[in-house]
Structures are given as structure tokens and as C-alpha cells.
Design an enzyme around this catalytic site. Sequence first.
Site, short mmCIF file in Angstrom:
data_model
loop_
_atom_site.label_atom_id
_atom_site.label_comp_id
_atom_site.label_asym_id
_atom_site.label_seq_id
_atom_site.Cartn_x
_atom_site.Cartn_y
_atom_site.Cartn_z
N ASP A 294 0.87 -1.19 0.00
CA ASP A 294 0.00 0.00 0.00
C ASP A 294 0.90 1.23 0.00
O ASP A 294 2.13 1.12 0.05
CB ASP A 294 -0.94 0.01 1.23
N HIS A 337 -13.23 -0.69 -7.93
CA HIS A 337 -14.46 0.10 -7.99
C HIS A 337 -14.19 1.59 -7.83
O HIS A 337 -15.02 2.42 -8.18
CB HIS A 337 -15.44 -0.36 -6.90
C1 LIG Z 1 -10.95 1.00 -0.64
S1 LIG Z 1 -9.43 0.72 0.14
C2 LIG Z 1 -9.32 -1.04 0.16
C3 LIG Z 1 -8.41 -1.52 1.25
C4 LIG Z 1 -8.31 -3.05 1.39
N1 LIG Z 1 -7.92 -3.69 0.15
C5 LIG Z 1 -9.58 -3.66 1.92
O1 LIG Z 1 -10.13 -4.53 1.26
O2 LIG Z 1 -10.03 -3.26 2.99
C6 LIG Z 1 -8.31 1.19 -1.14
C7 LIG Z 1 -6.84 1.01 -0.76
O3 LIG Z 1 -6.03 1.33 -1.89
C8 LIG Z 1 -4.87 2.01 -1.42
N2 LIG Z 1 -4.26 2.79 -2.50
C9 LIG Z 1 -4.74 3.91 -3.07
N3 LIG Z 1 -3.91 4.34 -4.04
C10 LIG Z 1 -2.88 3.46 -4.07
C11 LIG Z 1 -1.71 3.35 -4.88
N4 LIG Z 1 -1.44 4.25 -5.84
N5 LIG Z 1 -0.88 2.31 -4.67
C12 LIG Z 1 -1.15 1.40 -3.69
N6 LIG Z 1 -2.25 1.44 -2.89
C13 LIG Z 1 -3.10 2.47 -3.09
C14 LIG Z 1 -5.44 2.88 -0.30
O4 LIG Z 1 -4.39 3.38 0.53
C15 LIG Z 1 -6.39 1.91 0.37
O5 LIG Z 1 -5.75 1.16 1.34
#
Ligand SMILES: C[S@@+](CC[C@H](N)C(=O)[O-])C[C@H]1O[C@@H](n2cnc3c(N)ncnc32)[C@H](O)[C@@H]1O
Length: 420
Positions: A294, A337
Site C-alpha cells: 500500500d 471500484h
Molecule cells: C478501498 S481501500 C481497500 C483496502 C483493502 N484492500 C480492503 O479490502 O479493505 C483502497 C486502498 O487502496 C490504497 N491505494 C490507493 N492508491 C494506491 C496506490 N497508488 N498504490 C497502492 N495502494 C493504493 C489505499 O491506501 C487503500 O488502502
Amino acid sequence: MSGPVNFESNAECSSMLALVSTITECVMTLSSSSSNSQSSSGEFLMRTPLYTPGNSDSRQATLTDARVRLREACDELLYLANGPHEHLMTIAQAHRIEAALQYATHFNLAHHVPLGQDGSSSISFGDLASKSSVQTEQCTRIMRLLISCHIFWEPTAGCVAHTAASRLLCDVQIGSAVSYYTDESFRAASFLSEACEQWPITEERNHTALNLAFRTSLPKFEFFATEPWRARRFMQGMAGMAASERFSLEHLVDGFDWASLPRGATVIDIGGANGHASMAVAEKFPQLQFVVQDLKSAFNERELHDHLKSRVRFMEYDFYSPQPVTASVYILRWILHDYPDKYAVKILRSQLNSMQPYSRLLIMDGIMLSPGKTGKVEQRKARFANEEKGTRHSHDDTFELLGEEPRALVEFISAGKPTT
Ligand SMILES: C[S@@+](CC[C@H](N)C(=O)[O-])C[C@H]1O[C@@H](n2cnc3c(N)ncnc32)[C@H](O)[C@@H]1O
């Protein structure tokens, strides 16, 4: 039921009687599994169970079905009982309830209400206000709106106690989810139309209602990184959402044949936040190793359970850059999504260079079902699309790409492979 409703008509009365009969049948099914039938209203609220994952036998399926049908029938009945004017006005003012919940979470009110097991422990509005550093009369007014929605109750005049629902606000993860919804999500939602006006057609991550609400040109998670407490709260909130049926980690733990992977196989949890999904699988499958990837702002090493630290580790990784780790399984849980097609394709493409013939890409996300495939309550929950986006991009658009068939997903990924 759509179109104008004439409450007086025989047809409407027949519909209501049919719904009452469905409700009776569903309640009979549910009550056959319950040992307490003598609860008073307050106690009933205290004892209403949370969704309990892990029991997928046929008995549980019958109960789940009864609950779903009960909710749909009650929703329809309430609509008919309200009539069109009351119905519309109630929805038009739903933001007032959201604002009251925002107040309760902002001032941490739930934490000052005693957590007595029997629901009889209460605190006066005056004491609650003074412990929360708010004004008594204002606190009383706002709390009473929540009380009318079964969030807190007033066992004796002037005193507040918890209901089963308000107790959940004291859970740090569930409380964080509610804080996120009533803060960033709520504020952004009110800019939906303005965002659609400003960017009627866009595939940019920073052309969203959230950008207008928070006056930022940064995409959501980059904006969160500038205010780390928001990032932390959101990540905890994601873990809190897993207490619900829709987000349950059970779907991930039971939905893939983890036991078939060889000992020592690596699983990558891309955008895995605090690692709660990886930890749930790791608990059950001790032969596997996990890498939670992340943005740096999302990590909190303290969230990792000590006994899993040898098998679950964090790694900073931006999912738009080439994936550096070769693994047996790549998980994208509640990631795609959030993005319009252009970015969803980028994320998927970034994984391809490290994938081997034996690698699997596991996508767990919300897929929109066509209207009519489920009842309205279920549709509504699924359609709580990210309004902060404020663009034409919704779950529908994103998942049109993937379809409802796994075959379409495989074709989609193949189509995304570099053509060198
Ligand atoms: C909606 S959350 C989902 C978190 C986790 N997968 C869950 O199921 O609870 C989206 C995740 O994507 C991460 N994220 C956003 N942009 C990112 C990037 N460019 N690279 C890696 N992770 C990213 C956010 O920090 C967040 O933890």
C-alpha cells in the site's frame, strides 16, 4: 412499487396485506431460531445480533433469506404507509440524520455513555454534554434525533443509554467507518451535482465531488496522505466495514481454494491497507506467506497481530508502477471500484510483468446486478456508489468492463497485456 400511490385504494390495501403476511412468515422463521421471546423494546434493541459470519450451512441460509425478504417487505410497507409526499420529504431530509451522526462521532458521545450489558446503565444529557465538552440543550436535541432512529435510547426521561447500534460506535474500527462516512463521504456527496456540471465527461481521478468538497486537486488517497489522520481513520474503517455481510472477510477466506497452494506460497494483497484481509486468510492457512502492499500513509505496523508477524509483512508499493514481487496469488480487494476504466486498466497492467503461468489474480469487489435481480433494499446498498467521485464513473461503468462472468475477466486481463 413505482408511480403514485393511492393509500385509499383497495389494490394498495391488498398489497399491504400481502406484505404483512410475508413479514409474519419471515418473523416466524427468524423467531424459531431465537431463545428469547419476551424482550421489551429496549432490550430487544440491545440484543439484536450483528451479522455473524462463518456459518454457511443451510439453516443459516434460510435465516439469511428470511432477513433479506423481511427487510424488502418492511421497506415496501413503509413506503406504502408513508404515501408519496411523506416518502419524498423523508428522503429529502435524510441528511439531517447523517449530520446528527456526524455530531455524535465528532464529539465522541458514544464513548461517554456507559456500556452496561443489560442496557439499563445510562447517563444524563447534562453529564454527557459536560464530558463531551458540548452544550447540554444542543446535545439533547441532536441526540433525540438519533434516538428516534434506534441509535441510543432514552430509558428514563433525560437519560441516554446504548442500543445495540450505538454500542458499535465504541468499536474503534466500526466507529472509524461511521466517522469516514459522516465526514469525507457525507461532505463529498453534497457536491455530486456540481462535480457533474464541472466535469461532465472525465476519466481523471481528481475530477470528483471530493475534490470540490475539500478544495483539493489531489486524488482521494493522495489527499488523505497529506492529512495522515484521515488515512489512518479510513484504513481502520475498512476493517470495520468487514463486520457487515457485504464486506465480510469470510467471502475471501472461503471463496478461494487457499489449501491448494503449495507450502510457502506468496500472496500479495495489493492496496491491502492495514492488512486485515491478509491476516484473516493467514489465520486459517498457516502454510502461506503474505505481503501487504500500500502507500506509506496507509501503513500502521501496530495493526499487525504479533503471532502473524513472521508471515505477514508490509511493503510500500504504488499500484501504478510495475509489480516487483512474483507471487502465487495477487489480491485486489475493494480497489477497482474506485477507478474509471483508464486507471483500472493501468493497475491491472502493472501486475502483469511479475505474474507467472501459475499466478492467479483475485478480484473481490462490488459488482452491480441489473435492476430487478434483487429487491430494492439490496439494490440501494449496492448502489451506494462513490458519490465523492461525482463523475459518470460508477460501479456500473467500472464493472461493465469485467462483466458478471469470470470468463470475461480472463479476456479482459489478456486484452490488457502489453503487445510487445
Ligand atoms: C478501498 S481501500 C481497500 C483496502 C483493502 N484492500 C480492503 O479490502 O479493505 C483502497 C486502498 O487502496 C490504497 N491505494 C490507493 N492508491 C494506491 C496506490 N497508488 N498504490 C497502492 N495502494 C493504493 C489505499 O491506501 C487503500 O488502502
